[in-house]
Design an enzyme around this catalytic site. Sequence first.
Site, PDB file in Angstrom:
ATOM      1  N   GLU A 103      -6.727   4.656   7.780  1.00 44.33           N
ATOM      2  CA  GLU A 103      -6.480   6.092   7.532  1.00 44.33           C
ATOM      3  C   GLU A 103      -7.705   6.737   6.900  1.00 44.33           C
ATOM      4  OE1 GLU A 103      -2.804   5.469   5.467  1.00 44.33           O
ATOM      5  OE2 GLU A 103      -1.898   4.863   7.361  1.00 44.33           O
TER       6      GLU A 103
ATOM      7  N   ASN B  21       0.884  -1.169   0.000  1.00 40.36           N
ATOM      8  CA  ASN B  21       0.000   0.000   0.000  1.00 40.36           C
ATOM      9  C   ASN B  21       0.919   1.215   0.000  1.00 40.36           C
ATOM     10  OD1 ASN B  21      -1.757   2.074   0.466  1.00 40.36           O
ATOM     11  ND2 ASN B  21      -2.406   1.398   2.504  1.00 40.36           N
TER      12      ASN B  21
ATOM     13  N   GLU C  89      -5.305  -4.985  10.311  1.00 40.44           N
ATOM     14  CA  GLU C  89      -4.287  -3.971  10.574  1.00 40.44           C
ATOM     15  C   GLU C  89      -4.591  -3.262  11.900  1.00 40.44           C
ATOM     16  OE1 GLU C  89      -2.288  -2.723   6.591  1.00 40.44           O
ATOM     17  OE2 GLU C  89      -3.925  -1.358   7.032  1.00 40.44           O
TER      18      GLU C  89
ATOM     19  N   GLY D  84       2.659   2.293  10.760  1.00 35.12           N
ATOM     20  CA  GLY D  84       3.600   3.396  10.625  1.00 35.12           C
ATOM     21  C   GLY D  84       4.288   3.782  11.925  1.00 35.12           C
TER      22      GLY D  84
ATOM     23  N   HIS E  93      -9.442   1.224   4.720  1.00 30.31           N
ATOM     24  CA  HIS E  93      -8.179   1.400   5.437  1.00 30.31           C
ATOM     25  C   HIS E  93      -8.391   2.324   6.638  1.00 30.31           C
ATOM     26  CE1 HIS E  93      -4.078   2.481   6.399  1.00 30.31           C
ATOM     27  NE2 HIS E  93      -3.720   1.374   5.774  1.00 30.31           N
TER      28      HIS E  93
ATOM     29  N   LYS F 231       0.173   4.227  -0.252  1.00 35.24           N
ATOM     30  CA  LYS F 231      -0.449   5.421   0.343  1.00 35.24           C
ATOM     31  C   LYS F 231      -0.208   6.628  -0.574  1.00 35.24           C
ATOM     32  CE  LYS F 231      -0.130   3.121   4.749  1.00 35.24           C
ATOM     33  NZ  LYS F 231      -0.037   3.192   6.204  1.00 35.24           N
TER      34      LYS F 231
ATOM     35  N   SER G 276       3.539  -2.163  10.206  1.00 34.61           N
ATOM     36  CA  SER G 276       4.998  -2.228  10.424  1.00 34.61           C
ATOM     37  C   SER G 276       5.593  -3.589  10.062  1.00 34.61           C
ATOM     38  CB  SER G 276       5.350  -1.834  11.861  1.00 34.61           C
ATOM     39  OG  SER G 276       4.948  -0.489  12.114  1.00 34.61           O
TER      40      SER G 276
HETATM   41  P1  13P Z   1       3.114   0.365   7.583  1.00 40.10           P
HETATM   42  O1  13P Z   1       3.636  -0.937   6.985  1.00 40.10           O
HETATM   43  O2  13P Z   1       3.842   1.564   7.093  1.00 40.10           O
HETATM   44  O3  13P Z   1       3.016   0.274   9.075  1.00 40.10           O
HETATM   45  O4  13P Z   1       1.623   0.531   7.032  1.00 40.10           O
HETATM   46  C1  13P Z   1       0.752  -0.532   7.130  1.00 40.10           C
HETATM   47  C2  13P Z   1      -0.474  -0.187   6.360  1.00 40.10           C
HETATM   48  O5  13P Z   1      -1.234   0.680   6.749  1.00 40.10           O
HETATM   49  C3  13P Z   1      -0.729  -0.898   5.123  1.00 40.10           C
HETATM   50  O6  13P Z   1      -2.002  -0.644   4.641  1.00 40.10           O
END
Ligand code: 13P
Length: 255
Positions: free
Chosen positions: A100, A13, A170, A176, A98, A15, A216
């Site tokens: 976010e 992803n 997740e 992150g 997601h 982002k 992560s």
């Molecule tokens: P990270 O791997 O940067 O923690 O992000 C995970 C994520 O949100 C994947 O959709």
Amino acid sequence: MNKALRKAVIAGNWKMNKTRPEAKALIEELKPLAANAGCDVVVCVPFTNLETALAATAGTNIGVGAQNCHFKESGAYTGEISAAMLKEMGVGYVIIGHSERRQYFAETNETVNLRTRAALDAGLTVILCVGEMLEDRENGITEELVALQTKVALKGVTREELSRIIIAYEPVWAIGTGKTATSAQANEVCGMIRKVIAKLYDQAAADGMTIQYGGSMNAKNAAELLAEPDVDGGLIGGASLKAPDFGAIIDAAGK
Ligand code: 13P
């Protein structure tokens, strides 16, 4: 992973990262690293990179996904992209729900369900994200919350359509932050989600469902997480932006 029962899927992803030239360069670097993958490989890129990614991955084993889609087919929804638009381009996957989007863009369980329905109707495969906030975990409601997210998201989804659903667990506190869930924590919740699928549908449907872990995941911890029986792959943010790291995670999933 239990590859006898279900597909392992490693998805990146990206982002809100990468311009078109950067996207092309990253995919070119990734192609040889993914060529012999023992799992499915997907990159979920910003809308502006979809055409670039589709061209760069043509004829390869790398699938291309978007990171969201709207639930209406077309109309006065300024700034939105429909599932049909993605499908017409040749996009295969879309991330829905997601954290976010839930946190910053007012996504709810209900809109996640609507978007999931729209994506399935358009013929896309959905990477459906669920996961608890730190506060939920501390309050001991992870199981209830993730079960609720899963159940509402799958409202109106048929047994046959489940072959086009991948669930990504997740935990929000692990995204992150560099704070990965332990492999036992990841396996526990992925296994719990599988039980929810078994209740909603049947055991065979649950056994066949790909359930990823995300948060992560990186080149160093991937093998341990993926060794868990209920963790069928990963949804990777930061580490998917570096081809060698993403390649190492693909390798870990191939073992
Ligand atoms: P990270 O791997 O940067 O923690 O992000 C995970 C994520 O949100 C994947 O959709």
